[in-house]
Design a protein around this motif. Structure first.
Motif, PDB file in Angstrom:
ATOM      1  N   ARG A  77       0.829  -1.213   0.000  1.00  0.00           N
ATOM      2  CA  ARG A  77       0.000   0.000   0.000  1.00  0.00           C
ATOM      3  C   ARG A  77       0.858   1.256   0.000  1.00  0.00           C
ATOM      4  NH1 ARG A  77      -3.928  -2.756   4.006  1.00  0.00           N
ATOM      5  NH2 ARG A  77      -5.553  -3.477   2.580  1.00  0.00           N
ATOM      6  N   GLY A  78       1.988   1.218   0.710  1.00  0.00           N
ATOM      7  CA  GLY A  78       2.898   2.362   0.740  1.00  0.00           C
ATOM      8  C   GLY A  78       3.578   2.620  -0.594  1.00  0.00           C
ATOM      9  N   ARG A  79       3.636   1.604  -1.453  1.00  0.00           N
ATOM     10  CA  ARG A  79       4.276   1.740  -2.762  1.00  0.00           C
ATOM     11  C   ARG A  79       3.412   2.502  -3.751  1.00  0.00           C
ATOM     12  NH1 ARG A  79       9.181   1.644  -2.852  1.00  0.00           N
ATOM     13  NH2 ARG A  79       8.717   2.028  -4.998  1.00  0.00           N
ATOM     14  N   ARG A  80       2.165   2.732  -3.418  1.00  0.00           N
ATOM     15  CA  ARG A  80       1.250   3.307  -4.399  1.00  0.00           C
ATOM     16  C   ARG A  80       1.201   4.836  -4.376  1.00  0.00           C
ATOM     17  NH1 ARG A  80      -4.251   0.393  -4.209  1.00  0.00           N
ATOM     18  NH2 ARG A  80      -4.315   1.463  -2.223  1.00  0.00           N
ATOM     19  N   SER A  81       2.017   5.480  -3.580  1.00  0.00           N
ATOM     20  CA  SER A  81       2.024   6.941  -3.539  1.00  0.00           C
ATOM     21  C   SER A  81       2.756   7.503  -4.758  1.00  0.00           C
ATOM     22  CB  SER A  81       2.695   7.448  -2.266  1.00  0.00           C
ATOM     23  OG  SER A  81       4.099   7.246  -2.343  1.00  0.00           O
ATOM     24  N   TYR A  82       2.460   8.747  -5.073  1.00  0.00           N
ATOM     25  CA  TYR A  82       3.109   9.406  -6.212  1.00  0.00           C
ATOM     26  C   TYR A  82       4.629   9.452  -6.007  1.00  0.00           C
ATOM     27  CZ  TYR A  82       4.169  12.928  -9.741  1.00  0.00           C
ATOM     28  OH  TYR A  82       4.687  13.585 -10.822  1.00  0.00           O
ATOM     29  N   ALA A  83       5.063   9.748  -4.803  1.00  0.00           N
ATOM     30  CA  ALA A  83       6.501   9.820  -4.524  1.00  0.00           C
ATOM     31  C   ALA A  83       7.168   8.467  -4.741  1.00  0.00           C
ATOM     32  CB  ALA A  83       6.728  10.300  -3.095  1.00  0.00           C
ATOM     33  N   LYS A  84       6.537   7.390  -4.316  1.00  0.00           N
ATOM     34  CA  LYS A  84       7.119   6.055  -4.485  1.00  0.00           C
ATOM     35  C   LYS A  84       7.102   5.629  -5.958  1.00  0.00           C
ATOM     36  CE  LYS A  84       8.062   4.974  -0.212  1.00  0.00           C
ATOM     37  NZ  LYS A  84       9.418   4.678   0.249  1.00  0.00           N
ATOM     38  N   LEU A  85       6.041   5.987  -6.677  1.00  0.00           N
ATOM     39  CA  LEU A  85       6.002   5.680  -8.111  1.00  0.00           C
ATOM     40  C   LEU A  85       7.091   6.446  -8.854  1.00  0.00           C
ATOM     41  CD1 LEU A  85       2.143   5.648  -8.716  1.00  0.00           C
ATOM     42  CD2 LEU A  85       3.670   3.662  -8.569  1.00  0.00           C
ATOM     43  N   THR A  86       7.307   7.698  -8.460  1.00  0.00           N
ATOM     44  CA  THR A  86       8.361   8.510  -9.065  1.00  0.00           C
ATOM     45  C   THR A  86       9.730   7.911  -8.776  1.00  0.00           C
ATOM     46  OG1 THR A  86       7.001  10.501  -8.913  1.00  0.00           O
ATOM     47  CG2 THR A  86       9.376  10.826  -9.157  1.00  0.00           C
ATOM     48  N   ALA A  87       9.935   7.466  -7.543  1.00  0.00           N
ATOM     49  CA  ALA A  87      11.206   6.828  -7.187  1.00  0.00           C
ATOM     50  C   ALA A  87      11.409   5.554  -7.996  1.00  0.00           C
ATOM     51  CB  ALA A  87      11.234   6.527  -5.684  1.00  0.00           C
ATOM     52  N   LEU A  88      10.352   4.794  -8.183  1.00  0.00           N
ATOM     53  CA  LEU A  88      10.440   3.577  -8.995  1.00  0.00           C
ATOM     54  C   LEU A  88      10.813   3.920 -10.440  1.00  0.00           C
ATOM     55  CD1 LEU A  88      10.131   0.591  -9.612  1.00  0.00           C
ATOM     56  CD2 LEU A  88       7.645   0.916  -9.648  1.00  0.00           C
ATOM     57  N   LEU A  89      10.198   4.960 -10.988  1.00  0.00           N
ATOM     58  CA  LEU A  89      10.533   5.389 -12.356  1.00  0.00           C
ATOM     59  C   LEU A  89      11.983   5.840 -12.458  1.00  0.00           C
ATOM     60  CD1 LEU A  89       7.272   7.233 -13.389  1.00  0.00           C
ATOM     61  CD2 LEU A  89       8.329   5.329 -14.612  1.00  0.00           C
ATOM     62  N   GLN A  90      12.457   6.562 -11.454  1.00  0.00           N
ATOM     63  CA  GLN A  90      13.848   7.010 -11.477  1.00  0.00           C
ATOM     64  C   GLN A  90      14.806   5.822 -11.440  1.00  0.00           C
ATOM     65  OE1 GLN A  90      13.724   9.695  -8.129  1.00  0.00           O
ATOM     66  NE2 GLN A  90      13.475  11.484  -9.448  1.00  0.00           N
ATOM     67  N   THR A  91      14.445   4.801 -10.691  1.00  0.00           N
ATOM     68  CA  THR A  91      15.271   3.603 -10.634  1.00  0.00           C
ATOM     69  C   THR A  91      15.201   2.849 -11.962  1.00  0.00           C
ATOM     70  OG1 THR A  91      14.850   3.460  -8.259  1.00  0.00           O
ATOM     71  CG2 THR A  91      15.748   1.498  -9.319  1.00  0.00           C
ATOM     72  N   LEU A  92      14.006   2.728 -12.515  1.00  0.00           N
ATOM     73  CA  LEU A  92      13.846   2.064 -13.813  1.00  0.00           C
ATOM     74  C   LEU A  92      14.644   2.774 -14.902  1.00  0.00           C
ATOM     75  CD1 LEU A  92      10.106   1.015 -14.244  1.00  0.00           C
ATOM     76  CD2 LEU A  92      12.112  -0.420 -14.584  1.00  0.00           C
ATOM     77  N   ALA A  93      14.717   4.100 -14.832  1.00  0.00           N
ATOM     78  CA  ALA A  93      15.398   4.893 -15.866  1.00  0.00           C
ATOM     79  C   ALA A  93      16.868   4.524 -15.997  1.00  0.00           C
ATOM     80  CB  ALA A  93      15.253   6.384 -15.581  1.00  0.00           C
TER      81      ALA A  93
END
Length: 156
Positions: A77-93
């Motif tokens: 549930r904590g992974r679904r925040s905008y900040a966590k999604l952004t962090a995931l995208l930055q890592t994926l990049a």
């Protein structure tokens, strides 16, 4: 189940590679439309990672141990925040297959992307586009097979 940015990036990398690429030099994400790459100007990348994160819920529901399932669900549930999604995208990049260099794009000057596929400008053949083509530009019209390109063929 590793729900950290790095764990999720490693899990999603192969699936994301078919739909998303990042070019640091252009400071841009590109998304695959099924026919071509286009610059992500409408936050499609967030919809893609939200869908990927959401897909984990089914696996969590099948964890047999109640305490482990509840703890994992809380973390999820904590992974679904905008900040966590952004962090995931930055890592994926930064992941191989997602991260691209400017020099990776538009490699062959004799390939032209159209809505119907890629035209080889050397011989006029048309083939389907794939995500691996990495072409950023696309013509607005598709080739018309009923018209003979006389002038173009003379030029070639």
């Amino acid at each position: 189940m590793d729900l950290t940015d790095m764990g999720l990036a490693l899990e999603f990398r192969d699936a994301a590679r078919q739909t998303m690429r990042h070019c640091d030099a252009l400071d841009s994400w590109f998304v695959w439309t099924g026919k071509r790459w286009r610059r992500d100007e409408d936050q499609t990348r967030y919809r893609v990672v939200k869908s990927m994160v959401q897909s984990i819920k089914d696996r969590i529901d099948h964890i047999d141990d109640d305490d482990a399932r509840k703890a994992t669900l809380k973390q999820w549930r904590g992974r679904r925040s905008y900040a966590k999604l952004t962090a995931l995208l930055q890592t994926l990049a930064s992941e191989p297959g997602i991260s691209t260099h400017m020099s990776d794009w538009d490699l062959d000057p004799y390939e032209m992307q159209t809505p119907d596929g890629i035209i080889n400008l050397r011989d006029g053949s048309l083939r389907p586009a794939t995500p691996d083509d990495l072409l950023r530009r696309c013509t607005a019209v598709a080739p018309d097979e009923t018209v003979k390109p006389t002038r173009w063929l003379q030029f070639l």
